[in-house]
Motif scaffolding. Structure first.
Motif, mmCIF file in Angstrom:
data_model
loop_
_atom_site.group_PDB
_atom_site.id
_atom_site.type_symbol
_atom_site.label_atom_id
_atom_site.label_comp_id
_atom_site.label_asym_id
_atom_site.label_seq_id
_atom_site.Cartn_x
_atom_site.Cartn_y
_atom_site.Cartn_z
ATOM 1 N N SER A 9 42.810 -32.253 43.523
ATOM 2 C CA SER A 9 41.960 -31.598 42.518
ATOM 3 C C SER A 9 40.682 -32.414 42.376
ATOM 4 N N PRO A 10 39.501 -31.802 42.470
ATOM 5 C CA PRO A 10 38.238 -32.554 42.421
ATOM 6 C C PRO A 10 37.804 -32.859 40.998
ATOM 7 N N THR A 11 38.606 -33.641 40.304
ATOM 8 C CA THR A 11 38.290 -34.005 38.919
ATOM 9 C C THR A 11 37.990 -35.492 38.803
ATOM 10 N N GLY A 12 37.756 -36.162 39.923
ATOM 11 C CA GLY A 12 37.461 -37.590 39.933
ATOM 12 C C GLY A 12 37.432 -38.092 41.369
ATOM 13 N N TYR A 13 37.619 -39.395 41.519
ATOM 14 C CA TYR A 13 37.602 -40.027 42.832
ATOM 15 C C TYR A 13 38.874 -39.711 43.616
ATOM 16 N N LEU A 14 38.885 -40.107 44.882
ATOM 17 C CA LEU A 14 40.082 -39.994 45.710
ATOM 18 C C LEU A 14 40.942 -41.224 45.463
ATOM 19 N N HIS A 15 42.073 -41.012 44.817
ATOM 20 C CA HIS A 15 42.982 -42.083 44.384
ATOM 21 C C HIS A 15 43.801 -42.573 45.576
ATOM 22 N N ASP A 246 42.783 -51.567 37.640
ATOM 23 C CA ASP A 246 43.102 -51.705 39.052
ATOM 24 C C ASP A 246 42.091 -50.962 39.918
ATOM 25 N N ALA A 247 41.981 -51.427 41.166
ATOM 26 C CA ALA A 247 41.182 -50.697 42.151
ATOM 27 C C ALA A 247 42.035 -49.539 42.654
ATOM 28 N N VAL A 248 41.705 -48.340 42.228
ATOM 29 C CA VAL A 248 42.525 -47.185 42.598
ATOM 30 C C VAL A 248 41.762 -46.168 43.441
ATOM 31 N N SER A 249 40.440 -46.305 43.540
ATOM 32 C CA SER A 249 39.643 -45.396 44.348
ATOM 33 C C SER A 249 39.448 -45.987 45.736
ATOM 34 N N VAL A 250 39.505 -45.139 46.762
ATOM 35 C CA VAL A 250 39.295 -45.658 48.112
ATOM 36 C C VAL A 250 37.900 -46.258 48.255
ATOM 37 N N GLU A 252 36.419 -48.141 46.194
ATOM 38 C CA GLU A 252 36.494 -49.536 45.771
ATOM 39 C C GLU A 252 37.015 -50.431 46.884
ATOM 40 N N TYR A 253 37.952 -49.926 47.669
ATOM 41 C CA TYR A 253 38.494 -50.734 48.759
ATOM 42 C C TYR A 253 37.475 -50.890 49.876
ATOM 43 N N ALA A 254 36.667 -49.867 50.101
ATOM 44 C CA ALA A 254 35.584 -49.998 51.072
ATOM 45 C C ALA A 254 34.600 -51.062 50.607
ATOM 46 N N THR A 255 34.266 -51.049 49.308
ATOM 47 C CA THR A 255 33.347 -52.039 48.754
ATOM 48 C C THR A 255 33.949 -53.441 48.816
ATOM 49 N N MET A 256 35.260 -53.540 48.657
ATOM 50 C CA MET A 256 35.938 -54.840 48.718
ATOM 51 C C MET A 256 35.979 -55.420 50.125
ATOM 52 N N GLY A 257 35.615 -54.609 51.115
ATOM 53 C CA GLY A 257 35.619 -55.115 52.478
ATOM 54 C C GLY A 257 36.915 -54.889 53.215
ATOM 55 N N ILE A 258 37.672 -53.877 52.787
ATOM 56 C CA ILE A 258 38.928 -53.531 53.456
ATOM 57 C C ILE A 258 38.641 -52.520 54.561
ATOM 58 N N LEU A 259 39.225 -52.732 55.735
ATOM 59 C CA LEU A 259 39.095 -51.758 56.818
ATOM 60 C C LEU A 259 39.974 -50.546 56.524
ATOM 61 N N PRO A 260 39.530 -49.341 56.862
ATOM 62 C CA PRO A 260 40.341 -48.158 56.563
ATOM 63 C C PRO A 260 41.705 -48.190 57.235
ATOM 64 N N GLU A 261 41.779 -48.682 58.476
ATOM 65 C CA GLU A 261 43.075 -48.727 59.149
ATOM 66 C C GLU A 261 44.024 -49.716 58.492
ATOM 67 N N ALA A 262 43.467 -50.764 57.866
ATOM 68 C CA ALA A 262 44.305 -51.723 57.153
ATOM 69 C C ALA A 262 44.860 -51.103 55.869
ATOM 70 N N LEU A 263 44.011 -50.336 55.168
ATOM 71 C CA LEU A 263 44.479 -49.668 53.952
ATOM 72 C C LEU A 263 45.563 -48.657 54.288
ATOM 73 N N LEU A 264 45.375 -47.881 55.356
ATOM 74 C CA LEU A 264 46.394 -46.909 55.751
ATOM 75 C C LEU A 264 47.683 -47.611 56.164
ATOM 76 N N ASN A 265 47.565 -48.693 56.919
ATOM 77 C CA ASN A 265 48.732 -49.473 57.325
ATOM 78 C C ASN A 265 49.498 -49.939 56.092
ATOM 79 N N TYR A 266 48.756 -50.437 55.091
ATOM 80 C CA TYR A 266 49.411 -50.938 53.884
ATOM 81 C C TYR A 266 50.058 -49.803 53.093
ATOM 82 N N LEU A 267 49.330 -48.698 52.924
ATOM 83 C CA LEU A 267 49.889 -47.574 52.167
ATOM 84 C C LEU A 267 51.110 -46.989 52.869
#
Length: 460
Positions: A9-15, A246-250, A252-267
């Protein structure tokens, strides 16, 4: 043909919880050579915004979860929903309700006073032999679904196992508001039906919606999808994640310097596992993934584990790609990389030392611009004797015909023997003089990359 969907639902960021749902739906479709559908559930006209839609699309693109069909927008399908509602009214599986807000409030208050669950009393529901009230002229009726009064709704959840809910716990759900706009639970049903969704993989906050949706699907004569409800992601302390803490928006993780493949691996590892595997690619994840491997219990978010995984993915990443990600971070600090060593070469030397892209940029900056050393480092490593020694060593460097890490390294031992010092008494002042910090990789490799002219200029 397997067909899954991700329907935010487009009522905010992508959690990040939404990203994990999208990841599992995407992986299941890929595993079975199926289709992954992206659907934007924007029927909440007051809260849905174009900015949120863009945030969702940008976030999905950043993490690399490409959809095969869509994005489909529910607001573009209102004519279809209204047509289905008219069919249901004609078939008697839905009916008009003329209750005013005041009447509904009174029902709720009376039920609470009796200690009962607040619910609509079905006064406008047609029944054999029942005389309905005269419709009031000043009320725009809602449309309610004629929910079964007896029996249970049961399904074998692909994650949680068998779930049964009595129909007596469910009221007659509103499927269209007084202004004619359809409601969330109804739109979801029609969309899943029309789009041929075979597996609905979503968060377990939707478990209570599932029996209502199953009953509507059955009233429409539609095939039921397989449902799999994913457990929540909690904080490390077991509390629900909050956007305040908490950092709950993707993003924020991009800004933190997290690689997308690392975030997906972790999730992927939050609530799912394959033996002892911790670090893996998305190709491996798709190969290994199954809904049977998903735990029904909530998972706790561990930032340190995420950073560790990010470090592993940075080590495995192409240095030129990392350079493209680090260069803007250096530019934000006012540091250009056009006049200096190749950034990819610098990254290759320093990336083993850090866990995120921001820290990586911090390890690269002194290759292009000398840092100002701290007063503590200056006092500890630079005095008159070491300053004079730096001038003598600079002369040795200036005399080198070949400027490589190997040729620079050959100077260290004989110079230390001449000066009667240990390597640390050369290396640390040299680091502070050239780089402005004592925290560097092997100093011969660092000097080689910075370049002869820049090194001698800094040492002057």
């Amino acid at each position: 043909m397997i067909r899954t969907r991700f329907a935010p639902s487009p009522t905010g960021y992508l959690h990040i919880g939404g990203v994990r749902t999208a990841l599992f739906s995407w992986a299941f479709a890929r595993k079975h050579a199926g289709t992954f559908v992206l659907r934007i559930e924007d029927t909440d006209l007051e809260r849905s915004t174009p900015e949120s839609v863009k945030a969702i699309l940008d976030g999905m693109q950043w993490v690399g979860l490409a959809h095969d069909e869509g994005p489909f927008y529910q607001t573009h399908r209102f004519d279809r929903y209204k047509a289905v509602i008219q069919d249901m009214l004609a078939a008697g599986t839905a009916y008009h309700c003329y209750c005013s807000k005041e009447e509904l409030d009174q029902m709720r208050a009376e039920a609470e006073a009796r200690g009962e669950k607040p619910r609509y009393d079905r006064r406008w529901r047609p029944e054999a032999g029942k005389v309905l009230p005269t419709p009031p002229a000043d009320v725009q009726p809602v449309v309610r679904f004629r929910n079964p009064l007896e029996g249970v709704v049961a399904w074998d959840d692909a994650v949680k196992g068998r779930i049964e809910i009595s129909n007596q716990e469910l009221d007659d759900l509103i499927i269209a508001r007084g202004d004619g706009t359809p409601t969330y639970n109804f739109c979801v049903v029609v969309d899943d039906w029309d789009m041929g969704i075979t597996h609905v993989i979503r968060g377990d906050d939707h478990v209570n919606n599932t029996p209502r949706q199953i009953n509507i699907l059955q009233a429409l004569g539609a095939a039921l999808p397989v449902y799999g409800h994913l457990p929540m992601i909690l904080r490390e302390d077991g509390q629900k994640m909050s956007k305040r803490r908490d950092a709950v928006s993707v993003v924020e993780y991009a800004t933190m310097g997290i690689l997308p493949e690392a975030l997906l691996n972790y999730l992927a590892r939050l609530g799912w596992g394959y033996g002892d595997a911790e670090f893996f690619t998305m190709d491996q994840f798709v190969e290994w993934f199954s809904l049977e491997g998903v735990s029904p219990s909530p998972s706790r978010f561990d930032k340190e584990k995420l950073l560790w995984l990010n470090a592993q993915h940075m080590k495995a990443a192409d240095d030129n790609r990392l350079a493209d990600l680090v260069a803007p971070r250096l530019a934000d600090k006012g540091i250009g990389v056009d006049h200096g060593p190749a950034l990819a070469a610098v990254i290759s030397l320093v990336k083993e030392r850090v866990q995120d892209l921001n820290a990586l940029a911090g390890q690269c900056d002194y290759f292009y611009q000398k840092r100002t050393p701290s007063a503590e480092e200056t006092a500890k490593h630079l005095d008159e004797a070491s300053a004079a020694r730096m001038k003598r060593f600079a002369a040795k460097l200036a005399a080198l015909d070949s400027w490589t890490a190997e040729s620079i390294h050959t100077l260290f031992k004989p110079f230390c023997e001449e000066e009667g010092i240990k390597m640390g008494q050369l290396g640390m002042p040299l680091r502070v003089t050239v780089c402005g910090t004592t925290q560097t990789p092997s100093i011969d490799a660092v000097l080689a990359l910075i370049g002869k002219e820049a090194v001698l200029q800094r040492m002057a």
